[in-house]
Design a protein around this motif. Structure first.
Motif, short mmCIF file in Angstrom:
data_model
loop_
_atom_site.label_atom_id
_atom_site.label_comp_id
_atom_site.label_asym_id
_atom_site.label_seq_id
_atom_site.Cartn_x
_atom_site.Cartn_y
_atom_site.Cartn_z
N CYS A 118 -7.04 -0.09 5.69
CA CYS A 118 -6.96 -1.21 4.75
C CYS A 118 -6.20 -2.39 5.35
O CYS A 118 -6.63 -3.54 5.25
N VAL B 188 -3.65 4.87 -2.10
CA VAL B 188 -4.80 5.42 -1.38
C VAL B 188 -4.50 6.86 -0.96
O VAL B 188 -3.37 7.32 -1.05
N SER C 299 -5.75 5.95 5.59
CA SER C 299 -6.43 5.00 4.71
C SER C 299 -5.68 3.67 4.67
O SER C 299 -6.27 2.59 4.67
N ILE C 300 -4.34 3.76 4.63
CA ILE C 300 -3.52 2.54 4.64
C ILE C 300 -3.78 1.74 5.90
O ILE C 300 -3.96 0.51 5.85
N TYR D 64 -1.80 -0.88 -4.28
CA TYR D 64 -2.92 0.02 -4.01
C TYR D 64 -2.38 1.40 -3.60
O TYR D 64 -1.57 1.51 -2.68
N THR E 98 0.63 5.90 -0.76
CA THR E 98 -0.24 7.07 -0.78
C THR E 98 -0.04 7.88 -2.05
O THR E 98 1.01 7.83 -2.68
N THR E 99 -1.05 8.66 -2.38
CA THR E 99 -0.99 9.47 -3.59
C THR E 99 -0.03 10.63 -3.46
O THR E 99 0.58 11.06 -4.43
N TYR F 21 0.84 -1.19 0.00
CA TYR F 21 0.00 0.00 0.00
C TYR F 21 0.88 1.25 0.00
O TYR F 21 1.93 1.28 0.65
#
Length: 298
Positions: A234, A225, A230-231, A223, A198-199, A196
């Protein structure tokens, strides 16, 4: 003489694409918008937009003008919001800069209880330091220090950057590879996992990877996110891996929904600082915010 409102109107037209949109954004009439635009075009001596039936299309000269005034106009608008007289008499307003996750983890729940007004700003640390020095921000939470003579930095917490995984992740093979100090085996195992990211920022992962394997990660997360929170959500719901600051993961680690997989061969630590101007009229309010952070993080 040019009117500053002409530039504000020009910026609104450029960003909304229509005279109507600009009028709504500025709370003025559409004829007023048209008058400002025609006055500015007359002043600069060339067209700024090509008019179509649906939109206002910026000319090349219009694009140049927009890029030239954007930063200055944005700063003026920021100053306007910052120094606007509060409708509540004698209630001070302070502006604080930090990353989104730090705000959500520490300060968010306290906002309704504070006896003063607060403006929260998220962004990159170099810009926060500049905004603090220029008076746009009054306090920042930062792992970076800049070369500004008028600023002071007070260390208050050390965060460790660690590799975490969802509690359902099967990690026995990796643990054996770690005990055997098989770096190549660890590297191969990690690349096969669900990752995972992040953007906005992958700096933690890049630093962790380079610190332990001597190179940048040569794969992309499965992914992407919006943010670190958010990580955590998830990972808590299944398996997967991510690089995280340990203090942001504290609640999930205590609950057992995620676990620390590896701290690395040479653990990475960041010192977090309270950044302030050496001279400020908001010492009392800043002290209150500091006490909240010390309560939540130390």
């Amino acid at each position: 003489m040019v009117n500053l409102e002409w530039f504000r109107t020009f910026k609104a037209i450029y960003e909304t694409g229509t005279l109507t949109g600009a009028a709504e954004a500025l709370y003025i009439s559409q004829p007023g918008v048209s008058l400002h635009l025609s006055s500015l075009e007359s002043y600069v001596g060339y067209k700024l937009f090509d008019r179509t039936s649906r939109r206002m299309i910026s000319t090349e000269r219009g694009k140049v003008l927009y890029n030239y005034i954007l930063e200055s106009l944005t700063k003026l608008e920021e100053a306007e919001r910052h120094f606007h007289k509060s409708v509540e008499k004698d209630i001070p307003t302070i502006s604080i800069g930090m990353c989104f996750e730090t705000f959500q983890f520490t300060l968010e729940s306290y906002l309704p209880t504070l006896p003063f007004n607060v403006i929260i700003k998220f962004g990159e640390y170099p810009q926060m330091l500049n905004d603090l020095d220029s008076g746009i921000l009054d306090l920042i939470i930062t792992p970076q220090k800049g070369d500004y003579k008028g600023l002071s930095y007070e260390p208050f917490f050390k965060e460790k950057i660690v590799l975490v995984c969802g509690a359902k992740t099967v990690t026995g093979d990796f643990e054996n590879l770690t005990k055997a100090k098989d770096i190549n085996g660890q590297l191969d195992w990690l690349k096969q996992q669900t990752w995972y990211g992040t953007t906005g920022d992958m700096e933690h992962q890049r630093r962790f990877w380079h610190n332990n394997f001597g190179k940048r990660p040569d794969f992309k997360p499965n992914y992407i996110v919006p943010n670190l929170c958010s990580i955590l959500r998830c990972l808590s719901a299944g398996n997967g891996i991510a690089v995280m600051p340990d203090f942001l993961s504290k609640q999930e680690l205590d609950q057992g929904s995620i676990k620390v997989l590896w701290e690395g061969n040479d653990p990475i630590e960041n010192t977090l600082y309270f950044g302030t101007r050496k001279k400020t009229i908001y010492e009392e309010q800043i002290k209150t915010i500091k006490e909240i952070f010390l309560k939540e993080m130390v």
